[in-house]
Design an enzyme around this catalytic site. Structure first.
Site, PDB file in Angstrom:
ATOM      1  N   HIS A 156       1.983 -29.460 -21.609  1.00  0.00           N
ATOM      2  CA  HIS A 156       1.782 -28.927 -20.347  1.00  0.00           C
ATOM      3  C   HIS A 156       2.679 -29.105 -19.330  1.00  0.00           C
ATOM      4  CE1 HIS A 156      -0.121 -33.006 -19.850  1.00  0.00           C
ATOM      5  NE2 HIS A 156       0.084 -32.822 -18.713  1.00  0.00           N
ATOM      6  N   GLY A 174       0.955 -38.073 -13.539  1.00  0.00           N
ATOM      7  CA  GLY A 174       2.544 -38.353 -13.390  1.00  0.00           C
ATOM      8  C   GLY A 174       2.629 -39.016 -14.742  1.00  0.00           C
ATOM      9  N   SER A 232       2.031 -38.029 -17.644  1.00  0.00           N
ATOM     10  CA  SER A 232       1.994 -37.050 -18.836  1.00  0.00           C
ATOM     11  C   SER A 232       3.265 -37.177 -19.463  1.00  0.00           C
ATOM     12  CB  SER A 232       1.709 -35.830 -18.117  1.00  0.00           C
ATOM     13  OG  SER A 232       0.245 -35.569 -17.907  1.00  0.00           O
TER      14      SER A 232
END
Length: 452
Positions: free
Chosen positions: A211, A321, A323
């Site tokens: 993503h 953050g 991720s």
């Protein structure tokens, strides 16, 4: 032997490197070697990283009798679920040093239940995974699942039966953990670098969350800095949440290590399949180092952007953050990439991870840094990532201010103690714009490819 120029900025990128480490006071103990006492009827003790190979072997041998497995961390034992009480099956399990546990639901029955959930209860804010400890499918609905949506999920679970599936309400909201601020930057988005790899064409690259990769094409190691890497492949939503990002300069040399802050790092020397009950550590740019356990496999998560399958479920906390950040074992096994979840590192919650094994298989990459020689999926990929290089952090990190994060760490390889108990400065994430799922300008497309 030829020497390549290492740009200063790029050389500062370490796997999972961050400029600020949260106050996670964790000690990574030396791993205990697997032992066997020679008695086939007495269970062996296993390292958590070793159980997946034994479990896979038994799954292929036992066929339909195999109903999942998990790691009993307290006793360091591998537990194999079996349907029926066939003594030959039990003997096979015991000869492998594992413990046989008789259960009611077969793998096929649980897979059928998961298909029913997919057909009847694919609602944003829900997730489910198989919990081999209870031999059930565990369904979670977040705080946005209310009214008719909740009734639909609840009735679907009830139809499956209380001995097949359970439902719990989560106080948080299931979301992808992308935000504005620190670590690796793309526009107003901030994510975390997962693991350095070698792309199929031999060029240096890294893995992060899909993503992140579909939201932004180019990434920098400093807020507002010049791009240093470009997304080559990204998948989200769909069959995973992973992206392969190639460094723009083919001379870039990187470390096969996870920087855990305070000048400490853990060498990454192999890819490890997750096992329920396994202790894991997560490093991310917002919350630093945190630990927990794997609680479910082959998880399906219904994010607002779409459904993602094949994830690892854990009780490790994470926040926006984080991720793409590294999920790994204490002895240097690469397990996963942070995808999303609910909750935070104050209240707790659950977090889902993309398995590194499937990300590598899909992208054609291999674990380890460039110039690492034969850095295959099961190899150390050490190359130029020697002891003196292992701790470089993500440069230019604080909300727009530059600074090396933990450069020049000593070698904290597998089996060595790492105590990142001292807190570093606040990452200052608040100065960057939030680039959450809803602000990614419709850029979520499965398997987008960019060629340099």
């Amino acid at each position: 032997m030829s020497h390549k120029r290492i740009p200063k900025r790029k050389a500062a990128i370490a796997v999972g490197g961050v400029a600020a480490l949260g106050a996670a006071a964790l000690l990574l103990p030396s791993a205990n070697a697997s032992q066997s006492n020679g008695d086939a009827a007495t269970p062996r003790t296993f390292k958590s990283g070793d159980v997946s190979n034994v479990a896979s072997m038994l799954a292929s041998q036992l066929g339909e009798a195999f109903a999942g497995s998990y790691y009993d961390a307290a006793n360091k034992q591998l537990v194999i679920n079996v349907v029926g009480n066939n003594s030959n099956v039990v003997n096979q399990i015991e000869r492998a040093g594992a413990v046989a546990h008789q259960v009611q639901n077969s793998t096929a029955e649980l897979e059928a239940a998961a298909k029913t959930l997919k057909a009847d209860a694919t609602i944003p804010g829900t997730a489910w995974s198989v919990d081999p400890k209870t031999n059930e499918i565990r369904v979670t609905a977040d705080s946005t699942v209310t009214g008719d949506k909740w009734n639909t999920v609840e009735s679907t679970v009830e139809k499956l039966g209380s001995d097949v599936a359970t439902l719990k309400k989560s106080a948080g909201t299931l979301k992808t953990f992308v935000d504005g601020g620190d670590a690796i930057f793309g526009g107003n988005a901030r994510c975390s670098l997962g693991f350095n790899v070698t792309a199929g064409d031999g060029s240096p690259a890294f893995l992060t969350a899909g993503h992140c990769g579909v939201a932004v094409a180019q990434w920098s190691d400093s807020q507002g800095g010049a791009p240093i890497a470009t997304v080559d492949q990204a998948t989200f939503p769909g069959d995973g949440d992973f992206a392969l990002v190639k460094y723009d300069d083919p001379a870039t040399q990187t470390n096969s290590a996870v920087n855990v802050g305070n000048g400490q790092s853990v060498q990454i020397n192999q890819v490890v399949e997750a096992a329920v009950g396994q202790q894991v550590f997560r490093m991310g740019s917002t919350t630093g180092l945190n630990d927990g356990n794997v609680t479910g496999l082959n998880a399906t998560v219904n994010y607002p952007e779409g459904t993602v399958t094949g994830l690892i479920q854990t009780d490790v906390c994470a926040e926006p953050g984080d991720s793409g950040g590294s999920l790994f074992t204490q002895d240097g096994g690469a397990v996963g990439l942070t995808s999303g979840g609910s909750g935070d590192c104050t209240a707790g919650g659950e977090t889902f991870f993309q398995p590194v094994t499937t990300a590598l298989a899909a992208t054609g990459a291999t674990l380890g840094a460039g110039d690492a020689g034969d850095a295959g999926a099961g190899d150390a990929g050490a190359g130029d990532a020697g002891a003196g290089d292992a701790g470089a952090g993500a440069g230019d990190a604080g909300a727009g201010d530059a600074g090396d994060a933990g450069a020049g760490a000593g070698d904290a390889g597998a089996g060595e103690a790492v105590d990142p108990s001292e807190s570093a400065a606040d990452p200052g994430a608040g100065e960057a714009a939030d680039a959450g799922a809803g602000q990614q300008e419709g850029t979520h497309h499965k398997s987008r490819k960019r060629h340099q």
